[in-house]
Design a protein around this motif. Structure first.
Motif, short mmCIF file in Angstrom:
data_model
loop_
_atom_site.label_atom_id
_atom_site.label_comp_id
_atom_site.label_asym_id
_atom_site.label_seq_id
_atom_site.Cartn_x
_atom_site.Cartn_y
_atom_site.Cartn_z
N ALA A 276 0.83 -1.22 0.00
CA ALA A 276 0.00 0.00 0.00
C ALA A 276 0.85 1.25 0.00
O ALA A 276 1.93 1.29 0.60
CB ALA A 276 -0.91 -0.01 1.22
N THR A 304 1.28 10.46 10.17
CA THR A 304 0.39 9.31 10.41
C THR A 304 1.19 8.26 11.19
O THR A 304 2.42 8.33 11.22
CB THR A 304 -0.05 8.69 9.07
OG1 THR A 304 1.15 8.37 8.35
CG2 THR A 304 -0.92 9.61 8.26
N PRO A 305 0.51 7.27 11.77
CA PRO A 305 1.28 6.19 12.40
C PRO A 305 2.10 5.44 11.35
O PRO A 305 1.60 5.19 10.25
CB PRO A 305 0.22 5.28 13.02
CG PRO A 305 -1.10 5.75 12.53
CD PRO A 305 -0.93 7.09 11.89
N ILE A 307 3.00 2.26 10.13
CA ILE A 307 2.44 0.93 10.38
C ILE A 307 3.56 -0.11 10.49
O ILE A 307 3.58 -0.94 11.40
CB ILE A 307 1.43 0.53 9.27
CG1 ILE A 307 0.36 1.62 9.15
CG2 ILE A 307 0.80 -0.81 9.57
CD1 ILE A 307 -0.58 1.46 7.97
N ALA A 325 8.51 3.46 -2.63
CA ALA A 325 8.30 4.24 -3.85
C ALA A 325 9.28 5.40 -3.77
O ALA A 325 9.14 6.28 -2.92
CB ALA A 325 6.86 4.75 -3.90
N ASN A 349 10.62 0.57 -6.21
CA ASN A 349 10.37 0.99 -7.60
C ASN A 349 10.65 2.48 -7.72
O ASN A 349 10.35 3.26 -6.82
CB ASN A 349 8.97 0.67 -8.11
CG ASN A 349 7.85 0.71 -7.09
OD1 ASN A 349 6.81 0.09 -7.30
ND2 ASN A 349 8.02 1.42 -6.00
N VAL A 351 9.46 5.50 -8.98
CA VAL A 351 8.16 5.95 -9.49
C VAL A 351 8.24 7.25 -10.29
O VAL A 351 7.22 7.79 -10.71
CB VAL A 351 7.13 6.07 -8.33
CG1 VAL A 351 6.72 4.71 -7.82
CG2 VAL A 351 7.65 6.94 -7.19
N ASN A 363 5.65 -2.73 -14.08
CA ASN A 363 6.54 -2.22 -13.05
C ASN A 363 7.96 -2.71 -13.32
O ASN A 363 8.18 -3.63 -14.12
CB ASN A 363 6.07 -2.67 -11.65
CG ASN A 363 6.40 -1.63 -10.58
OD1 ASN A 363 7.11 -0.66 -10.84
ND2 ASN A 363 5.88 -1.84 -9.38
N LYS A 381 2.98 -6.44 -13.82
CA LYS A 381 2.94 -6.53 -12.35
C LYS A 381 2.76 -7.99 -11.92
O LYS A 381 3.21 -8.38 -10.85
CB LYS A 381 1.84 -5.62 -11.79
CG LYS A 381 2.30 -4.17 -11.79
CD LYS A 381 1.37 -3.20 -11.11
CE LYS A 381 2.05 -1.83 -11.09
NZ LYS A 381 1.14 -0.74 -10.74
#
Ligand code: PMT
Length: 405
Positions: A276, A304-305, A307, A325, A349, A351, A363, A381
């Motif tokens: 993600a 943000t946290p 993760i 990315a 990757n 980007v 990709n 992909k």
């Protein structure tokens, strides 16, 4: 699992019967399609008897002889949507040229354009035809498009010449088919948790911060992992792409929701792949009502946290793989993330490159583990997903094998 086996007109057409038999032994249903030229070498009845299915022999009378009708006119679409792979063995120089140039003149060439399933071709032809720049250029186009090519072997050819051009051995063709089907089941017993897509961070009831992730990379991993025998738990941010049917899907919007879902499902997982594209910042507070236009405004953001960092403190024996990315210092930044986030592997990757990465079917990545670096040049992909899963299988084997004193 079902594949379409295209048989084209070469002396090796009879060898397709053995390929068909071996695939069936693996529990794969096979729909045979013969070109007109192939029928000069072998009769459709041979394949019909072996496959137990009618053989498609033409565009408007796909099976046995009958009047053309609407059903037969659209059968290539029905077949295109029902197959997990299209395999052509033997593939003549002519069919390679048709595929490469997108010229659809019969059932097989039309099916090639109509299907989104992975494609495998096993060429067989005279050595000069194989070496001809036109054939090699067509192969290069197909390779770049993600078509798997099972190279012909060298030796005495039916035409009396010696060189490369003999249809590859059955084992090589079947292995390539199983690979694109992800049917090797080397992930059976694993529960793979995959995150995919973007997150959305609310600004007000109608606006949000997000990014260009489509979810395609994560979905390709989810589908491949399921085909390789894993139970797949997929946490997906909002996308318009349909997730693979075999995955157990949890839908989320914000980074906070993705974090909660990951931490909830982590204990049941043996592998985590974080594809993600998670927001790093979110508005400090979302407005309760739509913000009115009042000249310049400042949006205050907070982090943000992270993760993956939280996962590290909660993980037990899971293999943890992150994605990165990057747009500059690609490998160096990825290595730093591998260490900072305590990952077993990171897939990076670039980007900033056109046509790959975000919102594309293609990709190009580098997979970095603590002691290995694997380059995957630009491809589909689906193919990238296979290479990532191959590395994960390798990591699993390394963990299982006893440490040498
Ligand atoms: O979805 P597609 O259109 O197919 O595009 C695929 C992709 C480009 C999104 C994918 O290949 C990719 O690169 N995904 C990772 C994008 C990303 O967020 O990279 P990053 O370098 O910002 O983050 C590094 C890692 O930390 C990622 O595994 C990310 O999931 C994770 N992370 C990031 C922020 C955060 N708050 N928590 C995290 O866990």
């Amino acid at each position: 699992m079902k594949i379409a086996l295209g048989v084209t007109g070469g002396i090796a057409a009879y060898k397709a019967a053995e390929v068909l038999r071996v695939l069936q032994d693996r529990g794969i249903r096979v729909q045979v399609i013969m070109t007109r030229a192939a029928q000069e070498f072998v009769k459709p009845l041979t394949f019909a008897a072996l496959s137990g299915e009618k053989v498609i022999t033409g565009m408007f009378s796909p099976g046995e002889e009958h009047e053309p009708n609407l059903d037969s006119a659209v059968e290539h679409i029905a077949v295109a949507q029902s197959i997990d792979a299209l395999v052509v063995a033997p593939a003549t120089a002519d069919i390679l040229a048709h595929f490469a140039q997108g010229i659809a003149t019969d059932f097989l060439t039309t099916l090639y354009l109509a299907t989104t399933a992975p494609v495998v071709v096993a060429p067989a032809m005279n050595v000069n035809m194989w070496n001809h720049p036109a054939t090699q250029a067509n192969l290069e186009i197909l390779r770049k498009r993600g078509v798997k090519i099972v190279e012909p072997g060298a030796g005495y050819l039916a035409c009396g010449m010696v060189g490369q051009g003999r249809l590859a051995e059955n084992d090589a063709i079947v292995a390539a088919v199983l690979e694109v089907l992800g049917a090797s089941h080397d992930l059976s017993g694993e529960t793979v948790l995959i995150t995919a897509g973007p997150t959305r961070e609310k600004i007000d009831p109608v606006r949000y911060l997000t990014n260009r992730s489509s979810g395609r990379m994560g979905y390709a991993l989810a589908e491949s992992a399921a085909r390789r025998g894993a139970r797949v738990l997929l946490i997906s941010g909002p996308t318009s792409v349909t997730p693979p049917g075999a995955a157990e899907v949890t839908r989320v919007e914000s980074t906070q929701e993705m974090r909660d879902a990951v931490l909830h499902l982590l204990p049941q997982s043996s592998i985590l792949i974080k594809t993600a594209a998670v927001a790093d910042y979110r508005p400090k507070s979302a407005a309760g009502q739509k913000i009115k236009r009042r000249g310049p405004m400042t949006l205050e953001l907070e982090a943000t946290p992270d993760i993956l960092k939280e996962v590290w403190s909660k993980k037990t024996s899971q293999i943890i793989v992150g994605f990165a990315a990057e747009t500059e210092n690609v490998l160096e930044n990825a290595r730093q993330k591998l260490l900072a986030k305590n990952l077993d592997a990171i897939v990076v990757n670039d980007v900033s490159r056109e046509g790959i990465g975000f919102d594309s079917d293609r990709n190009a990545v580098t997979i970095i583990t603590r002691d290995d670096v694997v380059e995957v040049p630009e491809t589909t992909k689906w193919e990238v997903a296979q290479r990532v899963l191959d590395q994960i299988v390798k990591l699993r084997q390394q963990r299982k094998s006893p440490v040498k004193a």
